[in-house]
Design a protein around this motif. Structure first.
Motif, PDB file in Angstrom:
ATOM      1  N   THR A 113       0.841  -1.191   0.000  1.00  0.00           N
ATOM      2  CA  THR A 113       0.000   0.000   0.000  1.00  0.00           C
ATOM      3  C   THR A 113       0.877   1.241   0.000  1.00  0.00           C
ATOM      4  O   THR A 113       2.022   1.206   0.423  1.00  0.00           O
ATOM      5  CB  THR A 113      -0.920   0.033   1.232  1.00  0.00           C
ATOM      6  N   TYR A 114       0.311   2.305  -0.508  1.00  0.00           N
ATOM      7  CA  TYR A 114       1.015   3.578  -0.533  1.00  0.00           C
ATOM      8  C   TYR A 114       0.003   4.686  -0.347  1.00  0.00           C
ATOM      9  O   TYR A 114      -1.196   4.483  -0.522  1.00  0.00           O
ATOM     10  CB  TYR A 114       1.797   3.759  -1.839  1.00  0.00           C
ATOM     11  N   ILE A 115       0.455   5.857   0.007  1.00  0.00           N
ATOM     12  CA  ILE A 115      -0.433   6.980   0.242  1.00  0.00           C
ATOM     13  C   ILE A 115      -0.635   7.727  -1.062  1.00  0.00           C
ATOM     14  O   ILE A 115       0.316   8.052  -1.766  1.00  0.00           O
ATOM     15  CB  ILE A 115       0.135   7.909   1.330  1.00  0.00           C
ATOM     16  N   LYS A 116      -1.891   7.977  -1.387  1.00  0.00           N
ATOM     17  CA  LYS A 116      -2.245   8.638  -2.628  1.00  0.00           C
ATOM     18  C   LYS A 116      -2.155  10.142  -2.422  1.00  0.00           C
ATOM     19  O   LYS A 116      -2.846  10.712  -1.594  1.00  0.00           O
ATOM     20  CB  LYS A 116      -3.665   8.227  -3.033  1.00  0.00           C
ATOM     21  N   TYR A 117      -1.276  10.796  -3.166  1.00  0.00           N
ATOM     22  CA  TYR A 117      -1.097  12.232  -3.025  1.00  0.00           C
ATOM     23  C   TYR A 117      -1.822  13.022  -4.108  1.00  0.00           C
ATOM     24  O   TYR A 117      -1.910  14.232  -4.030  1.00  0.00           O
ATOM     25  CB  TYR A 117       0.397  12.589  -3.073  1.00  0.00           C
ATOM     26  N   HIS A 118      -2.282  12.362  -5.137  1.00  0.00           N
ATOM     27  CA  HIS A 118      -2.931  13.082  -6.232  1.00  0.00           C
ATOM     28  C   HIS A 118      -3.971  12.179  -6.882  1.00  0.00           C
ATOM     29  O   HIS A 118      -3.983  10.958  -6.695  1.00  0.00           O
ATOM     30  CB  HIS A 118      -1.900  13.524  -7.274  1.00  0.00           C
ATOM     31  N   GLU A 119      -4.857  12.770  -7.633  1.00  0.00           N
ATOM     32  CA  GLU A 119      -5.855  12.046  -8.408  1.00  0.00           C
ATOM     33  C   GLU A 119      -5.480  12.194  -9.873  1.00  0.00           C
ATOM     34  O   GLU A 119      -5.563  13.277 -10.442  1.00  0.00           O
ATOM     35  CB  GLU A 119      -7.261  12.630  -8.176  1.00  0.00           C
ATOM     36  N   ASP A 120      -5.015  11.127 -10.507  1.00  0.00           N
ATOM     37  CA  ASP A 120      -4.647  11.217 -11.916  1.00  0.00           C
ATOM     38  C   ASP A 120      -5.641  10.492 -12.816  1.00  0.00           C
ATOM     39  O   ASP A 120      -5.448  10.402 -14.008  1.00  0.00           O
ATOM     40  CB  ASP A 120      -3.242  10.680 -12.142  1.00  0.00           C
ATOM     41  N   LYS A 122      -6.242   7.346 -12.958  1.00  0.00           N
ATOM     42  CA  LYS A 122      -5.898   5.941 -13.158  1.00  0.00           C
ATOM     43  C   LYS A 122      -6.391   5.122 -11.968  1.00  0.00           C
ATOM     44  O   LYS A 122      -6.575   5.639 -10.868  1.00  0.00           O
ATOM     45  CB  LYS A 122      -4.377   5.785 -13.300  1.00  0.00           C
ATOM     46  N   ASP A 123      -6.574   3.829 -12.212  1.00  0.00           N
ATOM     47  CA  ASP A 123      -6.980   2.934 -11.131  1.00  0.00           C
ATOM     48  C   ASP A 123      -5.805   2.730 -10.183  1.00  0.00           C
ATOM     49  O   ASP A 123      -4.712   2.345 -10.606  1.00  0.00           O
ATOM     50  CB  ASP A 123      -7.423   1.594 -11.730  1.00  0.00           C
ATOM     51  N   GLN A 124      -6.021   3.003  -8.893  1.00  0.00           N
ATOM     52  CA  GLN A 124      -4.965   2.874  -7.881  1.00  0.00           C
ATOM     53  C   GLN A 124      -5.481   1.971  -6.764  1.00  0.00           C
ATOM     54  O   GLN A 124      -5.893   2.446  -5.717  1.00  0.00           O
ATOM     55  CB  GLN A 124      -4.581   4.236  -7.336  1.00  0.00           C
ATOM     56  N   PRO A 125      -5.450   0.640  -6.977  1.00  0.00           N
ATOM     57  CA  PRO A 125      -6.093  -0.263  -6.006  1.00  0.00           C
ATOM     58  C   PRO A 125      -5.401  -0.343  -4.652  1.00  0.00           C
ATOM     59  O   PRO A 125      -6.028  -0.706  -3.671  1.00  0.00           O
ATOM     60  CB  PRO A 125      -6.059  -1.608  -6.719  1.00  0.00           C
ATOM     61  N   PHE A 126      -4.117  -0.025  -4.567  1.00  0.00           N
ATOM     62  CA  PHE A 126      -3.412  -0.189  -3.307  1.00  0.00           C
ATOM     63  C   PHE A 126      -3.159   1.123  -2.614  1.00  0.00           C
ATOM     64  O   PHE A 126      -2.370   1.193  -1.679  1.00  0.00           O
ATOM     65  CB  PHE A 126      -2.091  -0.925  -3.537  1.00  0.00           C
ATOM     66  N   ALA A 127      -3.814   2.177  -3.066  1.00  0.00           N
ATOM     67  CA  ALA A 127      -3.635   3.490  -2.431  1.00  0.00           C
ATOM     68  C   ALA A 127      -4.473   3.589  -1.181  1.00  0.00           C
ATOM     69  O   ALA A 127      -5.544   3.025  -1.083  1.00  0.00           O
ATOM     70  CB  ALA A 127      -4.017   4.595  -3.407  1.00  0.00           C
ATOM     71  N   VAL A 128      -3.938   4.291  -0.216  1.00  0.00           N
ATOM     72  CA  VAL A 128      -4.638   4.510   1.052  1.00  0.00           C
ATOM     73  C   VAL A 128      -5.176   5.914   1.062  1.00  0.00           C
ATOM     74  O   VAL A 128      -4.508   6.844   0.747  1.00  0.00           O
ATOM     75  CB  VAL A 128      -3.683   4.295   2.241  1.00  0.00           C
TER      76      VAL A 128
END
Length: 128
Positions: A113-120, A122-128
């Motif tokens: 998992t990683y922290i999502k800093y932006h909305e691009d 794209k599908d980001q299934p492992f973002a917190v």
């Protein structure tokens, strides 16, 4: 709890600690012992997990050695159920599937998992 001197009131304060668990031995809800790292591992990770004190649902009173649920002993709950009858909707430890039964299945916990800093977009299934 933090005490505000101006209002003479206590306010509940949550503190989040990000801990490193390289063996992935912890699960959500476990009570663990953490140790502060000598230096930060990442920007957020400042502690490491020493040991699991109580797995989720398996809290034992250290003095009596009895299993505890919320604020009551499990055997007292069973005794009350025998006296007044057990509800059909009540939780049963005997019928419950074992904890960790989904170990090895591929859900979202298999990826880092990683922290999502932006909305691009794209599908980001492992973002917190």
């Amino acid at each position: 709890m933090d005490f505000d001197k101006n209002l003479n009131m206590y306010f509940h304060k949550d503190e989040f600690i990000f801990a490193h668990d390289p063996e992935k031995k912890c699960k959500s809800g476990d009570i663990v012992l953490v140790k502060e790292l000598p230096e930060r591992l990442t920007r957020l990770i400042t502690h490491s997990i020493q040991e699991i004190i109580y797995p989720l649902g398996d809290i034992t009173d250290p003095i009596t050695g009895k299993k505890v649920v919320v604020g009551k002993y499990r055997d007292e709950i069973e005794h009350t159920n025998k006296l007044y009858g057990k509800s059909d909707k009540s939780f049963s430890y005997e019928k419950a599937p074992p904890r960790g039964r989904l170990e090895g299945t591929r859900d979202f916990t298999h990826g880092e998992t990683y922290i999502k800093y932006h909305e691009d977009g794209k599908d980001q299934p492992f973002a917190v």
